[in-house]
Write a protein that holds these residues in place. Structure first.
Motif, PDB file in Angstrom:
ATOM      1  N   ILE A   1       0.909  -1.328  -0.159  1.00  0.00           N
ATOM      2  CA  ILE A   1      -0.064  -0.331  -0.885  1.00  0.00           C
ATOM      3  C   ILE A   1       0.939   1.166  -0.600  1.00  0.00           C
ATOM      4  O   ILE A   1       0.901   1.928  -0.707  1.00  0.00           O
ATOM      5  N   THR A   2       1.609   1.351   0.690  1.00  0.00           N
ATOM      6  CA  THR A   2       2.821   2.679   0.694  1.00  0.00           C
ATOM      7  C   THR A   2       3.216   3.074  -0.399  1.00  0.00           C
ATOM      8  O   THR A   2       3.456   3.696  -1.317  1.00  0.00           O
ATOM      9  N   GLN A   3       3.524   1.359  -1.172  1.00  0.00           N
ATOM     10  CA  GLN A   3       4.236   1.720  -2.533  1.00  0.00           C
ATOM     11  C   GLN A   3       2.786   1.966  -3.552  1.00  0.00           C
ATOM     12  O   GLN A   3       3.912   2.957  -4.488  1.00  0.00           O
ATOM     13  N   ILE A   4       1.953   1.790  -3.499  1.00  0.00           N
ATOM     14  CA  ILE A   4       0.820   2.153  -4.043  1.00  0.00           C
ATOM     15  C   ILE A   4       0.833   3.441  -4.496  1.00  0.00           C
ATOM     16  O   ILE A   4       0.389   4.775  -5.102  1.00  0.00           O
ATOM     17  N   ILE A   5       0.988   4.250  -3.171  1.00  0.00           N
ATOM     18  CA  ILE A   5       0.801   5.932  -2.533  1.00  0.00           C
ATOM     19  C   ILE A   5       2.055   6.377  -3.323  1.00  0.00           C
ATOM     20  O   ILE A   5       1.640   7.521  -4.012  1.00  0.00           O
ATOM     21  N   VAL A   6       3.039   5.887  -2.832  1.00  0.00           N
ATOM     22  CA  VAL A   6       4.617   6.772  -3.072  1.00  0.00           C
ATOM     23  C   VAL A   6       4.653   6.662  -4.294  1.00  0.00           C
ATOM     24  O   VAL A   6       5.689   7.481  -5.364  1.00  0.00           O
ATOM     25  N   GLN A   7       4.836   5.886  -5.194  1.00  0.00           N
ATOM     26  CA  GLN A   7       5.377   5.843  -6.744  1.00  0.00           C
ATOM     27  C   GLN A   7       5.217   6.451  -7.359  1.00  0.00           C
ATOM     28  O   GLN A   7       5.948   6.605  -8.351  1.00  0.00           O
ATOM     29  N   PRO A   8       3.468   6.916  -7.564  1.00  0.00           N
ATOM     30  CA  PRO A   8       4.005   8.037  -8.722  1.00  0.00           C
ATOM     31  C   PRO A   8       4.268   8.903  -8.373  1.00  0.00           C
ATOM     32  O   PRO A   8       5.291   9.444  -9.781  1.00  0.00           O
ATOM     33  N   PHE A   9       5.183   9.704  -7.100  1.00  0.00           N
ATOM     34  CA  PHE A   9       5.985  10.275  -7.286  1.00  0.00           C
ATOM     35  C   PHE A   9       7.533  10.307  -7.783  1.00  0.00           C
ATOM     36  O   PHE A   9       7.643  11.240  -7.917  1.00  0.00           O
ATOM     37  N   GLY A  10       7.160   9.243  -8.021  1.00  0.00           N
ATOM     38  CA  GLY A  10       8.254   8.757  -8.797  1.00  0.00           C
ATOM     39  C   GLY A  10       8.749   9.564 -10.287  1.00  0.00           C
ATOM     40  O   GLY A  10       9.672  10.084 -10.607  1.00  0.00           O
TER      41      GLY A  10
ATOM     42  N   VAL B   1       7.492  12.040 -11.247  1.00  0.00           N
ATOM     43  CA  VAL B   1       7.081  13.622 -10.919  1.00  0.00           C
ATOM     44  C   VAL B   1       8.254  13.821 -10.734  1.00  0.00           C
ATOM     45  O   VAL B   1       8.713  14.730 -11.209  1.00  0.00           O
ATOM     46  N   ILE B   2       8.836  13.638  -9.693  1.00  0.00           N
ATOM     47  CA  ILE B   2      10.282  14.116  -9.542  1.00  0.00           C
ATOM     48  C   ILE B   2      11.322  14.012 -10.908  1.00  0.00           C
ATOM     49  O   ILE B   2      11.928  14.984 -11.016  1.00  0.00           O
ATOM     50  N   ALA B   3      11.211  12.682 -11.311  1.00  0.00           N
ATOM     51  CA  ALA B   3      11.931  12.503 -13.116  1.00  0.00           C
ATOM     52  C   ALA B   3      11.448  13.421 -13.299  1.00  0.00           C
ATOM     53  O   ALA B   3      12.403  14.371 -14.132  1.00  0.00           O
ATOM     54  N   THR B   4      10.451  13.684 -13.939  1.00  0.00           N
ATOM     55  CA  THR B   4       9.864  14.777 -14.581  1.00  0.00           C
ATOM     56  C   THR B   4      10.161  16.525 -14.443  1.00  0.00           C
ATOM     57  O   THR B   4      10.425  17.193 -14.656  1.00  0.00           O
ATOM     58  N   LYS B   5       9.923  16.411 -13.442  1.00  0.00           N
ATOM     59  CA  LYS B   5      10.670  18.178 -12.652  1.00  0.00           C
ATOM     60  C   LYS B   5      11.825  18.142 -12.810  1.00  0.00           C
ATOM     61  O   LYS B   5      11.978  19.697 -12.526  1.00  0.00           O
ATOM     62  N   MET B   6      12.335  17.777 -12.536  1.00  0.00           N
ATOM     63  CA  MET B   6      13.908  17.536 -11.702  1.00  0.00           C
ATOM     64  C   MET B   6      14.394  17.971 -13.300  1.00  0.00           C
ATOM     65  O   MET B   6      14.114  17.240 -14.154  1.00  0.00           O
ATOM     66  N   ARG B   7      15.835  18.848 -13.379  1.00  0.00           N
ATOM     67  CA  ARG B   7      16.146  20.009 -14.777  1.00  0.00           C
ATOM     68  C   ARG B   7      17.208  18.415 -15.034  1.00  0.00           C
ATOM     69  O   ARG B   7      17.261  18.197 -16.103  1.00  0.00           O
ATOM     70  N   SER B   8      17.783  17.592 -13.858  1.00  0.00           N
ATOM     71  CA  SER B   8      18.859  16.723 -14.174  1.00  0.00           C
ATOM     72  C   SER B   8      17.992  14.942 -14.166  1.00  0.00           C
ATOM     73  O   SER B   8      17.491  14.584 -12.594  1.00  0.00           O
ATOM     74  N   TRP B   9      17.839  13.895 -14.886  1.00  0.00           N
ATOM     75  CA  TRP B   9      17.388  12.499 -14.460  1.00  0.00           C
ATOM     76  C   TRP B   9      18.381  11.774 -13.537  1.00  0.00           C
ATOM     77  O   TRP B   9      18.231  11.331 -12.843  1.00  0.00           O
ATOM     78  N   SER B  10      19.962  12.299 -14.123  1.00  0.00           N
ATOM     79  CA  SER B  10      21.071  11.854 -13.408  1.00  0.00           C
ATOM     80  C   SER B  10      20.792  12.025 -11.671  1.00  0.00           C
ATOM     81  O   SER B  10      20.597  11.746 -10.974  1.00  0.00           O
ATOM     82  N   ARG B  11      20.144  13.611 -11.422  1.00  0.00           N
ATOM     83  CA  ARG B  11      20.074  13.751  -9.782  1.00  0.00           C
ATOM     84  C   ARG B  11      19.078  12.951  -9.658  1.00  0.00           C
ATOM     85  O   ARG B  11      19.303  12.763  -8.926  1.00  0.00           O
ATOM     86  N   ALA B  12      18.332  13.301 -10.566  1.00  0.00           N
ATOM     87  CA  ALA B  12      16.494  12.257  -9.974  1.00  0.00           C
ATOM     88  C   ALA B  12      17.094  11.026  -9.676  1.00  0.00           C
ATOM     89  O   ALA B  12      16.656  10.277  -8.207  1.00  0.00           O
TER      90      ALA B  12
END
Length: 444
Positions: free
Chosen positions: A287-296, A298-309
């Motif tokens: 359940i934790t994974q279901i809730i948290v996973q989509p934010f990954g 979002v993070i990769a889309t919003k951050m300038r560098s995929w490597s940093r993400a």
């Protein structure tokens, strides 16, 4: 007219994402219930002649057979998907998985047909593995190739979300039937989740038939630019991508099997947890994974560098995965639940972004085969062997320390390979196969 067209494209993309999510959920449910059953029941039903840890090890070996077959499915269905289209392929894989899973539910045990029981179990497991081997790449692409520009990782995450949801449904089903008396659980209860697959497949087929072919693939078919032999082109022209992709998938696959298969067996056979209590712990983690996973995504889309993400997502796992095993080892229910749940966060964030990042590194005309081979060969070599290697190290050393060291190695391997992969050219997901790759918008 332009606004109407944009709305229609958005509806089509959303339909593709939802279809990828539901179909992927059903496929992963089918695959995960086998892992749970191999930890709890298969040693007793199909390998009763082998006692204790050896029986568990053999049951885990049959679990790995599904991973051994997955690259075969990746090659077969990658070829079909890169030549005939994503949609047709996904209908075939869903049927293959559903039929094979249902057959396991009606398979007689060792007490009824002797040695034929484990032989048939392994055979059906191979068919199941072939089906899933073709499923993952198609689900990712049918969603990400329909995505609006700049949102391929977000839409690819629809397919990725099917894994934790399928795992949760698997855990819930076994948690429910684990309330049965042991005799009923071993006699018929464990078969119920496998038989339920038949109904789920009908739902999945209805939804998948309504999804249109991806624009990238439709364009290749129209222009007659499909690859003649996709697997050969991937191996010949993109060997470095293939090797790095295999490594980059590692912890995204294996972390689940550290928790829901190896740790489940360890906690219920070597420690004082019973089936229901540890299945509840796994359920909370899912359940934790279901809730948290989509934010990954979002993070990769919003951050300038995929490597940093990727670095931000994965580095905490070097600490949290070992902490999980330590807290389980306390045999305290609350601490174990906390450890498993918090260790889930880093790898599930990464898993959400993995599909889109990997797909962006292969040109469209071999993308299905390319990402399928990376993911499924990783499953065979590293993901699916996790319970076997973990149980072997535990048997050999008598300590969980060796398993912890192996988990850390897998995290470091994943991070290193993905950082190197992100230095490779980034292909425009909506471009034709003959267009040169773009440089990544943000260099690694």
């Amino acid at each position: 007219m332009g606004a109407a067209n944009a709305r229609e494209q958005s509806r089509t993309a959303n339909r593709a994402g939802i279809g990828a999510f539901i179909g992927s959920t059903i496929e992963w449910f089918d695959f995960y219930i086998y892992g749970t059953a191999s930890a709890l029941v298969f040693d007793k039903v199909f390998f009763p002649e082998l006692d204790g840890a050896i029986g568990t090890l053999v049951a885990f070996a049959t679990f790995w057979v599904g991973f051994l077959a997955r690259p075969i499915g990746g090659v077969i269905f990658g070829h079909i998907g890169d030549r005939l289209g994503r949609k047709k392929t996904l209908v075939i894989t869903l049927l293959l998985m559903g039929i094979s899973t249902t057959l396991i539910g009606v398979l007689p045990g060792y007490a009824q047909i002797g040695v034929w029981a484990p032989i048939l179990l392994v055979t059906i497991r191979m068919v199941q593995g072939i089906g899933l081997g073709g499923e993952w790449g198609g689900s990712v692409l049918i969603a990400s190739e329909h995505a609006p520009k700049g949102k391929s990782i977000l839409y690819g995450a629809f397919a990725q979300q099917g894994s934790p949801v399928g795992n949760t449904l698997s855990t819930v089903s076994f948690l429910a039937i684990s309330q049965l008396p042991d005799e009923a659980f071993l006699g018929w209860g464990w078969r119920v989740p496998f038989l339920a697959s038949a109904l789920l497949v009908l739902v999945g087929l209805f939804i998948r038939m309504r999804v249109t072919e991806s624009p990238a693939m439709a364009n290749l078919i129209e222009r007659k630019k499909v690859a003649k032999l996709p697997v050969w082109e991937v191996v010949r022209s993109h060997p470095a991508l293939l090797a790095l992709g295999i490594g980059a998938c590692t912890i995204g696959l294996s972390a689940t099997y550290f928790k829901s298969t190896f740790a489940l067996s360890w906690a219920t056979s070597h420690l004082s947890f019973d089936k229901s209590s540890f299945l509840t712990i796994i359920l909370v983690a899912n359940i934790t994974q279901i809730i948290v996973q989509p934010f990954g995504a979002v993070i990769a889309t919003k951050m300038r560098s995929w490597s940093r993400a990727v670095t931000v997502m994965l580095l905490p796992e070097v600490v949290l995965l070992p902490l999980m095993f330590v807290l389980i080892g306390t045999e305290n229910y609350g601490l174990a639940m906390f450890g498993v749940a918090i260790a889930t966060i880093p790898h599930c964030l990464y898993y959400a972004a993995l599909a889109g990042m990997l797909a962006s590194r292969f040109p469209a005309h071999v993308r299905y085969t390319g990402i399928s081979l990376c993911y499924q060969m990783c499953g065979t070599l590293l993901g699916g062997t996790t319970p076997i290697v973990g149980q072997f190290l535990l048997n050999l050393s008598g300590s969980i320390t060796a398993v912890i060291a192996y988990a850390i190695f897998q995290v470091v391997l994943t991070l290193g390979c993905m950082l190197l992969l992100l230095r490779r050219p980034n292909y425009d997901e909506r471009a034709g196969a003959d267009q040169a790759p773009r440089a990544e918008a943000v260099p690694a």
